[in-house]
Motif scaffolding. Structure first.
Motif, PDB file in Angstrom:
ATOM      1  N   LYS A  95      33.401  43.449  40.976  1.00 23.37           N
ATOM      2  CA  LYS A  95      32.786  42.317  41.648  1.00 23.37           C
ATOM      3  C   LYS A  95      33.833  41.396  42.260  1.00 23.37           C
ATOM      4  O   LYS A  95      33.519  40.541  43.080  1.00 23.37           O
ATOM      5  CB  LYS A  95      31.943  41.534  40.647  1.00 23.37           C
ATOM      6  CG  LYS A  95      31.116  40.398  41.236  1.00 23.37           C
ATOM      7  CD  LYS A  95      29.926  40.900  41.990  1.00 23.37           C
ATOM      8  CE  LYS A  95      29.004  39.751  42.380  1.00 23.37           C
ATOM      9  NZ  LYS A  95      27.868  40.192  43.164  1.00 23.37           N
ATOM     10  N   GLY A  96      35.089  41.591  41.878  1.00 19.95           N
ATOM     11  CA  GLY A  96      36.135  40.727  42.379  1.00 19.95           C
ATOM     12  C   GLY A  96      36.216  39.402  41.656  1.00 19.95           C
ATOM     13  O   GLY A  96      36.756  38.432  42.188  1.00 19.95           O
ATOM     14  N   LEU A  97      35.706  39.328  40.429  1.00 20.12           N
ATOM     15  CA  LEU A  97      35.639  38.062  39.699  1.00 20.12           C
ATOM     16  C   LEU A  97      36.401  38.106  38.386  1.00 20.12           C
ATOM     17  O   LEU A  97      36.278  37.186  37.579  1.00 20.12           O
ATOM     18  CB  LEU A  97      34.170  37.711  39.405  1.00 20.12           C
ATOM     19  CG  LEU A  97      33.303  37.463  40.636  1.00 20.12           C
ATOM     20  CD1 LEU A  97      31.849  37.354  40.227  1.00 20.12           C
ATOM     21  CD2 LEU A  97      33.741  36.221  41.370  1.00 20.12           C
ATOM     22  N   ASN A 127      30.429  29.666  42.840  1.00 19.61           N
ATOM     23  CA  ASN A 127      31.377  28.630  43.228  1.00 19.61           C
ATOM     24  C   ASN A 127      32.759  29.238  43.438  1.00 19.61           C
ATOM     25  O   ASN A 127      33.135  30.190  42.750  1.00 19.61           O
ATOM     26  CB  ASN A 127      31.465  27.538  42.168  1.00 19.61           C
ATOM     27  CG  ASN A 127      30.147  26.814  41.995  1.00 19.61           C
ATOM     28  OD1 ASN A 127      29.632  26.210  42.928  1.00 19.61           O
ATOM     29  ND2 ASN A 127      29.586  26.876  40.787  1.00 19.61           N
ATOM     30  N   THR A 128      33.516  28.675  44.348  1.00 20.10           N
ATOM     31  CA  THR A 128      34.878  29.108  44.614  1.00 20.10           C
ATOM     32  C   THR A 128      35.839  28.014  44.188  1.00 20.10           C
ATOM     33  O   THR A 128      35.639  26.838  44.502  1.00 20.10           O
ATOM     34  CB  THR A 128      35.083  29.406  46.108  1.00 20.10           C
ATOM     35  OG1 THR A 128      34.162  30.428  46.501  1.00 20.10           O
ATOM     36  CG2 THR A 128      36.505  29.869  46.378  1.00 20.10           C
ATOM     37  N   VAL A 129      36.866  28.390  43.457  1.00 20.42           N
ATOM     38  CA  VAL A 129      37.853  27.424  42.995  1.00 20.42           C
ATOM     39  C   VAL A 129      38.726  27.014  44.176  1.00 20.42           C
ATOM     40  O   VAL A 129      39.331  27.857  44.845  1.00 20.42           O
ATOM     41  CB  VAL A 129      38.727  28.020  41.876  1.00 20.42           C
ATOM     42  CG1 VAL A 129      39.747  26.994  41.398  1.00 20.42           C
ATOM     43  CG2 VAL A 129      37.853  28.488  40.731  1.00 20.42           C
ATOM     44  N   TRP A 144      31.994  20.332  37.063  1.00 22.01           N
ATOM     45  CA  TRP A 144      30.716  20.955  37.423  1.00 22.01           C
ATOM     46  C   TRP A 144      29.838  21.169  36.202  1.00 22.01           C
ATOM     47  O   TRP A 144      28.628  20.887  36.225  1.00 22.01           O
ATOM     48  CB  TRP A 144      31.001  22.284  38.125  1.00 22.01           C
ATOM     49  CG  TRP A 144      29.849  23.237  38.186  1.00 22.01           C
ATOM     50  CD1 TRP A 144      28.840  23.272  39.096  1.00 22.01           C
ATOM     51  CD2 TRP A 144      29.591  24.318  37.268  1.00 22.01           C
ATOM     52  NE1 TRP A 144      27.961  24.294  38.823  1.00 22.01           N
ATOM     53  CE2 TRP A 144      28.406  24.951  37.701  1.00 22.01           C
ATOM     54  CE3 TRP A 144      30.238  24.807  36.143  1.00 22.01           C
ATOM     55  CZ2 TRP A 144      27.865  26.052  37.030  1.00 22.01           C
ATOM     56  CZ3 TRP A 144      29.702  25.898  35.477  1.00 22.01           C
ATOM     57  CH2 TRP A 144      28.526  26.509  35.923  1.00 22.01           C
ATOM     58  N   ALA A 145      30.425  21.678  35.119  1.00 19.78           N
ATOM     59  CA  ALA A 145      29.657  21.970  33.904  1.00 19.78           C
ATOM     60  C   ALA A 145      29.081  20.700  33.293  1.00 19.78           C
ATOM     61  O   ALA A 145      27.963  20.692  32.763  1.00 19.78           O
ATOM     62  CB  ALA A 145      30.533  22.699  32.895  1.00 19.78           C
TER      63      ALA A 145
END
Length: 530
Positions: A95-97, A127-129, A144-145
Motif C-alpha cells: 500500500k506504500g504506507l 492524511n499525508t505527513v 489530529w488524534a
C-alpha cells in the motif's frame, strides 16, 4: 457420455496464479526507531513487481488474523517468507504506507510506541505527513488524534507518545478511532471466558469488549494479555483488521466491489447495500411458530440485525419482489428471504424457508462476527441467483440435517460469494436443478460431512481462488449440460477449480479434499483446473 466414480479421494490442488495489483491492502505503519529529521520517517514509494506467495499458517499467535491478503514482495531481510506475519507486512508495504527501521530491516519483534500507532492511524485516515521545521515528528498526527478525540481523557491512562503501548492501550486508541469513523461498536463481548480478563484496566474495559465483540481482537482463545506490550508484527495484524472494518466492503478478501452497474443489474455497491426488511429483529430472545413474509423489492422477509436469537418452527416466505442489483443480493443479502447481519448470532431449527423471488437467497449470513446455526429445516428457492444457504463477507454458517432444493440458474444449494467466510455442513440433502448451479460453490472455507450433494444440470462442486471444499463421507453427483448454460461441448466437467480474476475471491491456492463417499460425474471431465 462419460461417467466416473471415485470412492475415496484426497486431493490438494495448488493454483499457480497470475500477478494482481497491490493496491488493495488497508494499513499503515511507522518504525519504532525514528530518524533524527524532525518530520519522522516517510513510507517508501509503492513498489512495482510480482505478488509474493508467502505461506499463511492456519492460526497466528494470539489468535489475531488479518482479513485481507493482497501482498507484494518486500525488501526486509528479517521477514522470512514462511513467517506468520509475512503476508501482513507485505500488504502494508504494498500500500506504500509501511517502512522498516532501515531499507532492509522491519524488526517485527520490536515494541510499538503511542506515537507510532497514532501515525499509523493518521495515515490510515488518508492524511499525508507534511514537512516540519520544528517540534516532534509525530506532533501533527497527535494534534489530529486529539482533535478527533482518539486521544482523550481515558479515566486512568494518560497518553504518552514515547512510551511503549500495552495491548489494552492500543485497544483504547483503536476503539476511539473506529468511533470517530462512525463504526457501530454496540456489540459487546462477555470476556469471562478469558482467564486474564480480571487484568483489564477499568479505563480499557469498554474498548476491549467492543473490539472482541467486533472480531478485531480474538486473543488466543484463552487469554487477551491486556498488559503485555505489542510487537510490530502483532500491530500490523490488528491494525489491518481495524482499518478494514471501517469499510465493510474492504473485508471482501482484500478486494473492493466493482464500481458501476454492469448489464443485467450486476455491479455491486461500494458500500454494504442490504435494502429493507418486512420484519427486523434487533432484540435477543426466542421466537417460535411465527410466520414472516415479503413481497417487496430489495426486501428481506426477515432480518436479524446484531441480536442473539433462536427461531424455532418458524416459516419464512419470500414470494415476490425484484432485486435492483444482483451483486448487492449476492454480496450483502439484499432481497434474501432470511438475512443475519451485523454480528447477529442466530439459531434456527425446524424451520421452513421458501423463496420464489429473483436473487432471493434462502438463508444468508453476512459479515465478520455473524453466525447462523441452522438445523432440521427445509429451504426451497425457485428463481435465478437464489442459493439455499449463502455466506459472504466473513460470516459463519453451521448447518445440520437440512433439505435444500434450488431450481434457478446460478443458484447453488450451498453458496458463498465475495468476502467468503466459514461454512460447516453435517448431514442432509442439498440439490440444485438449474444451469450454472453447483451443489456447492465456494469462495469460502466449506466443509461438508455425511451429506448427499446433487447438481442435476451443473458442475457438482466449484472452488474459486484461494478457498476450499472439504468433504467427508459425502455422495456427490454432477451432471453438467453440454448445450445449456455457460457450457459447450468442450467445456463440460464435474469439479471446477479456477481463478476468475473478478475480484470475488483472493488469488492463491485452492484446496479440495475428499475422504470417503463417492464422486460421480455424469457428463464431461471429472476435474477442470486452471
Amino acid at each position: 457420455m462419460l461417467k466416473k466414480k471415485i470412492t475415496t479421494l484426497l486431493i490438494t490442488v495448488a493454483l499457480l496464479t497470475s500477478v494482481m495489483p497491490a493496491a488493495f491492502a488497508d494499513t499503515t505503519e511507522q518504525p519504532p526507531q525514528m530518524p533524527t529529521q524532525s518530520q519522522g520517517e516517510q513510507p517508501p514509494a509503492k513498489p512495482d513487481g510480482d505478488q509474493s506467495d508467502g505461506e499463511q499458517p492456519p492460526q497466528m499467535p494470539n489468535g489475531e488474523q488479518p482479513q485481507g491478503d493482497m501482498n507484494v514482495s518486500i525488501p526486509f531481510t528479517d521477514v522470512a517468507s514462511n513467517a506468520w506475519y509475512y503476508n501482513v507486512v507485505s500488504q502494508a508495504y504494498g500500500k506504500g504506507l509501511i517502512s522498516g527501521i532501515s531499507d532492509i530491516e522491519f524488526s517485527p519483534e520490536s515494541s510499538v510506541t503511542g506515537a507510532q500507532l497514532i501515525m499509523m492511524l493518521y495515515r490510515a485516515d488518508d492524511n499525508t505527513v507534511s514537512e516540519q521545521t520544528s517540534g516532534n515528528w509525530y506532533d501533527e498526527a497527535v494534534d489530529w488524534a486529539k482533535e478527533k478525540s482518539i486521544i482523550s481523557d481515558n479515566n486512568g491512562w494518560t497518553f504518552d507518545a514515547n512510551a511503549d503501548l500495552t495491548r489494552e492501550q492500543m485497544m483504547v486508541l483503536l476503539y476511539n478511532y473506529l468511533q470517530y469513523k462512525g463504526n457501530d461498536l454496540s456489540a459487546s463481548d462477555d470476556l469471562s471466558s478469558y482467564t486474564d480478563s480480571s487484568e483489564i484496566s477499568a479505563y480499557a474495559e469498554n474498548a476491549v469488549k467492543a473490539l472482541v465483540g467486533k472480531g478485531i481482537i480474538e486473543g488466543d482463545g484463552k487469554t487477551l494479555r491486556p498488559l503485555s506490550s505489542l510487537t510490530r508484527a502483532e500491530t500490523a495484524v490488528i491494525l489491518i483488521n481495524a482499518v478494514d472494518s471501517v469499510n465493510p466492503s474492504a473485508n471482501q478478501g482484500g478486494m473492493q466491489p466493482p464500481s458501476g452497474n454492469m448489464p443485467g443489474g450486476f455491479g455491486g455497491s461500494d458500500t454494504v447495500t442490504q435494502g429493507t426488511s418486512a420484519t427486523t429483529i434487533t432484540e435477543g430472545g426466542t421466537y417460535s411458530s411465527t410466520s414472516y413474509s415479503s413481497t417487496g423489492d430489495d426486501e428481506n422477509a426477515l432480518r436479524v440485525d446484531g441480536a442473539t436469537v433462536t427461531l424455532d418452527s418458524v416459516t419464512v416466505d419470500k414470494s415476490a419482489g425484484s432485486s435492483s442489483n444482483t451483486e448487492d443480493g449476492d454480496f450483502y443479502g439484499q432481497n434474501a428471504a432470511l438475512l443475519a447481519t451485523n454480528g447477529a448470532n442466530v439459531t434456527i431449527k425446524n424451520a421452513t424457508v421458501n423463496s420464489s423471488a429473483q436473487n432471493g437467497n434462502g438463508i444468508f449470513s453476512y459479515g465478520t462476527g455473524t453466525t447462523v446455526n441452522v438445523s432440521d429445516s427445509t429451504i426451497t428457492t425457485t428463481a435465478d441467483n437464489s442459493g439455499g444457504i449463502q455466506t459472504t463477507g466473513g460470516g459463519t454458517t453451521n448447518a445440520t440435517n437440512l433439505t435444500v432444493n434450488t431450481s434457478g440458474n446460478s443458484a447453488a444449494a450451498i453458496r458463498s460469494d465475495r468476502g467468503g467466510g466459514t461454512v460447516v455442513v453435517d448431514k442432509g440433502t442439498y440439490t440444485s436443478n438449474g444451469y450454472n448451479s453447483p451443489a456447492v460453490y465456494s469462495t469460502a472455507d466449506i466443509t461438508v460431512s455425511n451429506a448427499t450433494l446433487t447438481a442435476n444440470n451443473s458442475e457438482s462442486l466449484v472452488i474459486e481462488g484461494k478457498n476450499s471444499i472439504k468433504l467427508n463421507n459425502c455422495d456427490v453427483l454432477g451432471n453438467m449440460s453440454s448445450t445449456e448454460g455457460s457450457s459447450s461441448d468442450e467445456n463440460v466437467h464435474s469439479v471446477m477449480i479456477y481463478q476468475s480474476m473478478s475480484g470475488d475471491a483472493e488469488v492463491g491456492t485452492s484446496e479440495f479434499d475428499m475422504t470417503g463417499g463417492s464422486l460421480t460425474g455424469n457428463n464431461g471431465d471429472m476435474f477442470y483446473i486452471t
